[in-house]
Design a protein around this motif. Structure first.
Motif: not given
Length: 312
Positions: A143-144, A164-165, A168-170, A175-176
């Motif tokens: 998917i990615f 969204l991934a 999640a990192e940011d 938060g994601a």
């Protein structure tokens, strides 16, 4: 600052999906939204749907920390634009996190920043992409894909999963998750999950290996090794594997697993047959092996798919 690169005939959702993800994630984190669209020629840019977006010029991109490149019918013209390619290369050299959505991978590949890297794109473009950019380590099932600072995603809505991934990192996993809930998404799909459309593609195969795949579908309860399939195709194993990958964009083993997954999914969702029996009759043999395959393909185990089917 998030920059989304668009061009004439871009796919609207390739841009709008990531824009919405980052807008919501930034608001949830207490920040003001900091997302801008960019184009070689600033002003109104017409999407493939006819809907226009206003974009700033790429010269105003110095504050961009993340660049998302959209795809769409106009991607081939964009991939031949020297200004576009120079901009992508310069962004990569500055250490900008770069991502492509769907066919936007063509722009990254043409710019040379995918050479030697893992990447993905829409399943329908697999064969053409492999032939055009042999230096890219394409993973057509995903998917990615993330390879260092370069991300790529499959068709259209997969750009939301990729974003969204990144969120999640940011902003952290919570938060994601809140962003996904705000978007009314059932769940945030992992990048390792297979493109479901690539499973469907093998339900009605075309090309030189169509008869072989139809035969394999009728014999899923047998081992179906590469040697078995090569013999059925009248080729040596080595030649068969190379020809099969060139024709289908995947390996014989992966293709067989897809056929097993789809057959097992249908039985899991439409019957009360024991999971162990489904695994045995579709060639997985071991229920745990089938469970792992389902998680890779659908992001959840067989029992969860069955419960969702019954609830529906």
């Amino acid at each position: 600052m998030i920059g989304v690169l668009i061009f004439p005939d871009f796919q609207l959702l390739d841009a709008a999906g990531p824009i919405s993800v980052f807008e919501i994630a930034q608001r949830i984190s207490g920040q003001l939204p900091a997302v801008r669209t960019l184009a070689v020629t600033p002003g109104a840019v017409r999407s493939s749907s006819g809907v226009e977006m206003f974009a700033r010029g790429i010269g105003s991109s110095r504050a961009i920390a993340t660049l998302i490149v959209s795809g769409g019918p106009g991607v081939r013209a964009a991939a031949r634009c020297d200004k576009t390619l120079d901009f992508v290369r310069a962004s990569e050299q500055r250490g900008v996190r770069i991502a492509s959505v769907c066919s936007g991978a063509y722009i990254l590949a043409e710019a040379g920043i995918l050479d030697g890297r893992r990447a993905t794109t829409h399943w329908q473009r697999t064969q053409h992409f492999l032939k055009t950019y042999p230096k890219v380590k394409l993973e057509p099932d995903r998917i990615f894909v993330r390879d260092g600072n370069i991300w790529s995603s499959a068709g259209i809505t997969a750009g939301i999963d990729l974003s969204l991934a990144m969120a999640a990192e940011d902003f952290g996993d919570e938060g994601a998750r809140k962003t996904a809930r705000q978007l009314v998404l059932h769940e945030r799909r992992a990048g390792g999950q297979s493109q479901f459309s690539s499973l469907l593609e093998l339900k009605a195969p075309a090309g030189r290996f169509a008869p072989l795949l139809s035969w394999a579908r009728e014999h899923l309860d047998t081992p179906l090794t590469v040697d078995d399939m090569a013999e059925r195709a009248g080729m040596s194993s080595r030649h068969f594997t190379r020809a099969f990958i060139a024709e289908t964009g995947t390996t014989p083993s992966k293709a067989v697993e897809r056929l097993r997954i789809e057959a097992a999914r249908q039985r899991v969702q439409s019957s009360s047959e024991a999971i162990e029996r489904v695994a045995q009759s579709t060639g997985f043999r071991d229920p745990e092996r089938m469970r792992r395959a389902f998680i890779r393909a659908f992001g959840q185990p067989p029992q969860s798919l069955r419960r969702a089917a019954r609830a529906g």
